[in-house]
Design an enzyme around this catalytic site. Structure first.
Site, PDB file in Angstrom:
ATOM      1  N   HIS A 151      10.795   2.875  -1.539  1.00 52.90           N
ATOM      2  CA  HIS A 151      10.986   4.025  -0.634  1.00 52.90           C
ATOM      3  C   HIS A 151      12.096   4.910  -1.208  1.00 52.90           C
ATOM      4  O   HIS A 151      13.106   5.148  -0.531  1.00 52.90           O
ATOM      5  CB  HIS A 151      11.397   3.572   0.777  1.00 52.90           C
ATOM      6  CG  HIS A 151      10.244   3.169   1.649  1.00 52.90           C
ATOM      7  ND1 HIS A 151      10.391   2.425   2.798  1.00 52.90           N
ATOM      8  CD2 HIS A 151       8.914   3.436   1.574  1.00 52.90           C
ATOM      9  CE1 HIS A 151       9.218   2.228   3.372  1.00 52.90           C
ATOM     10  NE2 HIS A 151       8.300   2.840   2.642  1.00 52.90           N
TER      11      HIS A 151
ATOM     12  N   HIS B  96      -4.165   2.026   4.731  1.00 53.28           N
ATOM     13  CA  HIS B  96      -2.896   2.743   4.970  1.00 53.28           C
ATOM     14  C   HIS B  96      -2.755   3.792   3.865  1.00 53.28           C
ATOM     15  O   HIS B  96      -3.062   3.518   2.705  1.00 53.28           O
ATOM     16  CB  HIS B  96      -1.779   1.696   4.914  1.00 53.28           C
ATOM     17  CG  HIS B  96      -0.384   2.188   5.021  1.00 53.28           C
ATOM     18  ND1 HIS B  96      -0.013   3.314   5.714  1.00 53.28           N
ATOM     19  CD2 HIS B  96       0.775   1.657   4.531  1.00 53.28           C
ATOM     20  CE1 HIS B  96       1.298   3.456   5.642  1.00 53.28           C
ATOM     21  NE2 HIS B  96       1.794   2.479   4.926  1.00 53.28           N
TER      22      HIS B  96
ATOM     23  N   GLU C 207       0.001   5.327   2.696  1.00 46.37           N
ATOM     24  CA  GLU C 207       1.242   5.463   1.929  1.00 46.37           C
ATOM     25  C   GLU C 207       0.959   5.238   0.443  1.00 46.37           C
ATOM     26  O   GLU C 207       0.095   4.446   0.059  1.00 46.37           O
ATOM     27  CB  GLU C 207       2.314   4.486   2.452  1.00 46.37           C
ATOM     28  CG  GLU C 207       3.708   4.873   1.983  1.00 46.37           C
ATOM     29  CD  GLU C 207       4.838   4.213   2.775  1.00 46.37           C
ATOM     30  OE1 GLU C 207       4.572   3.354   3.622  1.00 46.37           O
ATOM     31  OE2 GLU C 207       6.002   4.577   2.516  1.00 46.37           O
TER      32      GLU C 207
ATOM     33  N   ASP D 292       2.142   3.737  -2.047  1.00 40.72           N
ATOM     34  CA  ASP D 292       2.151   2.447  -2.747  1.00 40.72           C
ATOM     35  C   ASP D 292       0.798   1.732  -2.641  1.00 40.72           C
ATOM     36  O   ASP D 292       0.539   0.791  -3.390  1.00 40.72           O
ATOM     37  CB  ASP D 292       3.295   1.542  -2.263  1.00 40.72           C
ATOM     38  CG  ASP D 292       3.374   1.407  -0.755  1.00 40.72           C
ATOM     39  OD1 ASP D 292       3.004   2.362  -0.053  1.00 40.72           O
ATOM     40  OD2 ASP D 292       3.818   0.355  -0.280  1.00 40.72           O
TER      41      ASP D 292
ATOM     42  N   HIS E 169       3.211   0.153   9.885  1.00 38.82           N
ATOM     43  CA  HIS E 169       4.383   0.875  10.322  1.00 38.82           C
ATOM     44  C   HIS E 169       4.214   2.397  10.282  1.00 38.82           C
ATOM     45  O   HIS E 169       5.173   3.123  10.573  1.00 38.82           O
ATOM     46  CB  HIS E 169       5.594   0.479   9.449  1.00 38.82           C
ATOM     47  CG  HIS E 169       5.478   0.960   8.020  1.00 38.82           C
ATOM     48  ND1 HIS E 169       6.432   1.750   7.437  1.00 38.82           N
ATOM     49  CD2 HIS E 169       4.515   0.797   7.104  1.00 38.82           C
ATOM     50  CE1 HIS E 169       6.079   2.029   6.193  1.00 38.82           C
ATOM     51  NE2 HIS E 169       4.937   1.467   5.968  1.00 38.82           N
TER      52      HIS E 169
ATOM     53  N   ASP F 168       0.592  -3.762   5.223  1.00 38.68           N
ATOM     54  CA  ASP F 168       2.040  -4.014   5.166  1.00 38.68           C
ATOM     55  C   ASP F 168       2.487  -5.169   6.068  1.00 38.68           C
ATOM     56  O   ASP F 168       3.465  -5.867   5.754  1.00 38.68           O
ATOM     57  CB  ASP F 168       2.817  -2.753   5.569  1.00 38.68           C
ATOM     58  CG  ASP F 168       2.859  -1.721   4.457  1.00 38.68           C
ATOM     59  OD1 ASP F 168       2.819  -2.099   3.278  1.00 38.68           O
ATOM     60  OD2 ASP F 168       2.937  -0.515   4.780  1.00 38.68           O
TER      61      ASP F 168
ATOM     62  N   TYR G  75      12.192  -7.742   5.033  1.00 40.19           N
ATOM     63  CA  TYR G  75      11.136  -6.732   5.175  1.00 40.19           C
ATOM     64  C   TYR G  75      10.954  -6.374   6.653  1.00 40.19           C
ATOM     65  O   TYR G  75      10.867  -5.207   7.025  1.00 40.19           O
ATOM     66  CB  TYR G  75       9.847  -7.338   4.606  1.00 40.19           C
ATOM     67  CG  TYR G  75       8.671  -6.423   4.484  1.00 40.19           C
ATOM     68  CD1 TYR G  75       8.419  -5.742   3.305  1.00 40.19           C
ATOM     69  CD2 TYR G  75       7.767  -6.273   5.524  1.00 40.19           C
ATOM     70  CE1 TYR G  75       7.310  -4.928   3.178  1.00 40.19           C
ATOM     71  CE2 TYR G  75       6.658  -5.466   5.406  1.00 40.19           C
ATOM     72  CZ  TYR G  75       6.430  -4.798   4.229  1.00 40.19           C
ATOM     73  OH  TYR G  75       5.326  -3.997   4.109  1.00 40.19           O
TER      74      TYR G  75
ATOM     75  N   HIS H 296       1.715  -6.566   0.199  1.00 39.09           N
ATOM     76  CA  HIS H 296       2.904  -6.820  -0.641  1.00 39.09           C
ATOM     77  C   HIS H 296       3.216  -8.312  -0.605  1.00 39.09           C
ATOM     78  O   HIS H 296       3.270  -8.911   0.479  1.00 39.09           O
ATOM     79  CB  HIS H 296       4.147  -6.104  -0.099  1.00 39.09           C
ATOM     80  CG  HIS H 296       4.070  -4.614  -0.130  1.00 39.09           C
ATOM     81  ND1 HIS H 296       4.042  -3.881  -1.291  1.00 39.09           N
ATOM     82  CD2 HIS H 296       4.036  -3.709   0.878  1.00 39.09           C
ATOM     83  CE1 HIS H 296       4.001  -2.592  -0.993  1.00 39.09           C
ATOM     84  NE2 HIS H 296       3.985  -2.455   0.311  1.00 39.09           N
TER      85      HIS H 296
HETATM   86 FE1  FEO Z   1       3.731   1.432   4.203  1.00 34.36          FE
HETATM   87 FE2  FEO Z   1       3.518  -0.680   1.602  1.00 34.36          FE
HETATM   88  O1  FEO Z   1       3.408   0.941   2.466  1.00 34.36           O
END
Ligand code: FEO
Length: 395
Positions: free
Chosen positions: A23, A79, A81, A83, A146, A165, A193, A226
């Site tokens: 991030h 998601h 995002e 990543d 999230h 996530d 996390y 992750h």
């Molecule tokens: Fe919310 Fe691993 O991205």
């Protein structure tokens, strides 16, 4: 190289051993991370999520080694995002018409980031996708876990929950399964996390956990986006989340300070001494925030029943290291925790008052008005600081 998850499901993601900040610079990743992507090869071939953009080319090259890309029937984007979606632009150059299953909010985030009109198929909770061989994907929206666009995907028959996530950790590993890694590292990274990413959404998470449990789905595997794939007692991490989402605390008090000429440092040490004297059972930890990892200290605050913050007065206020840290505490919306303040001063002495305002604004219950000390603490004042620590322990 792909790695077997179960039957016709393989991990095709990227292990990032080198990552030290995530991030931007907001989250420290001492143990690297992984961007997990999964390839399901039933009668239909499905790709679940991709990887972070710097690894897009490598990801697509590897994927092309496992399957002819135009044989991928569906993509699921749990998601938006970057990543997890970062390799989509590279992948979609090869298969531009392949349908992408995602939430309505994910369409917004993917279009907003990549400015492409891909073949989006919007799904809601309970929508199903037949992938052949008697297996289906069932989508479960996870708004604000999230991001507003987040969802999970459940694969019937193999009983795999692709949770994105949720239940993840920033933890690089070659052995993808939870039972094959260092258990202390795994739980430490899972809690970090949670504390640093998911804690603000506790209330939503509690409801979502109840909802998912009430569906009565058999979950044999939780395949996160992750870190590890939970195959050994996967519900252990769901149970942890149930605890962590309930305003979690341990019997711990954490003293966090910054100092200019060691005066406030000496107070921190004396206060910690007093806490330990008054309650030998309480875990006391002390951190100079300017010399510590903020995300690790946030995890300590997450575990604490009380946070004690100290700063000397500077320019009628507090040191900026401490101001930034209290801001982070506020963002993470801790509840049911107490706080106290302390600090040295030479002239005007506003630091405790400023800290008290910030701590209240961050949702902490103040024990009292704080402990101020003019110049350096002499013996008498040091004894008073010890007494103040005792008071905090008894509060
Ligand atoms: Fe919310 Fe691993 O991205």
């Amino acid at each position: 190289m792909k790695k077997l998850v179960k039957n016709n499901v393989h991990w095709v993601g990227k292990v990032d051993w080198e990552l030290r900040k995530f991030h931007g610079d907001e989250y420290s990743t001492h143990n690297g991370s992984t961007y997990n992507s999964y390839l399901i090869q039933e009668e239909k071939n499905v790709l679940i999520d991709t990887v972070w953009m710097p690894f897009a080319k490598q990801f697509v090259d590897n994927l092309a080694g496992e399957i002819e890309l135009d044989k991928i029937d569906y993509i699921v984007a749990n998601h938006g995002e970057v990543d997890h979606s970062g390799a989509l632009p590279e992948l979609m150059k090869h298969i531009p018409d392949t349908p992408i299953y995602c939430t309505a909010n994910a369409v917004k985030s993917l279009k907003g980031q990549y400015h492409q009109d891909w073949n989006f198929r919007v799904v809601k909770t309970g929508d199903k996708l037949d992938i052949g061989n008697g297996k289906e994907l069932i989508f479960v929206e996870m708004p604000l876990l999230h991001w507003p666009d987040s969802m999970a995907t459940y694969m019937t028959n193999d009983n795999i929950l692709f949770s994105n996530d949720a239940f993840g950790q920033h933890y690089a590993t070659e052995s993808i399964f939870n039972d094959l890694v260092d258990q202390d590292d795994l739980m430490k990274e899972s809690m970090k996390y949670y504390a640093n990413i998911l804690n603000p959404f506790n209330q939503i998470l509690r409801k979502k956990l109840e909802e998912v449990i009430s569906l009565g789905l058999t979950i044999d595997i939780i395949a996160t986006s992750h870190g590890v794939v939970w195959r050994d007692n996967p519900m252990q991490i769901v149970e942890k989340y149930s605890k962590w989402a309930n305003n979690y605390q341990e019997n711990q008090i954490t003293v966090i300070y910054d100092t200019m000429w060691n005066g406030t440092r000496r107070l921190a040490e004396r206060i910690a001494e007093g806490i330990g004297l008054a309650d030998p059972d309480v875990v006391v930890k002390v951190f100079n925030i300017a010399k510590s990892d903020e995300n690790d200290v946030i995890t300590e605050v997450f575990k604490s029943k009380t946070a004690v913050l100290g700063s000397p007065t500077i320019n009628n206020s507090i040191l900026h290291s401490m101001a930034g840290f209290v801001h982070l505490m506020k963002e993470l919306k801790f509840k049911n925790k107490k706080a106290a303040s302390f600090g040295c001063y030479g002239w005007s002495g506003e630091s405790t008052k400023v800290l008290n305002g910030l701590l209240q604004d961050a949702g902490f219950e103040l024990i009292d008005e704080g402990f101020k000390n003019l110049w350096n603490a002499d013996k008498e004042q040091q004894l008073k600081a010890i007494e103040y620590g005792k008071k905090i322990a008894m509060a």
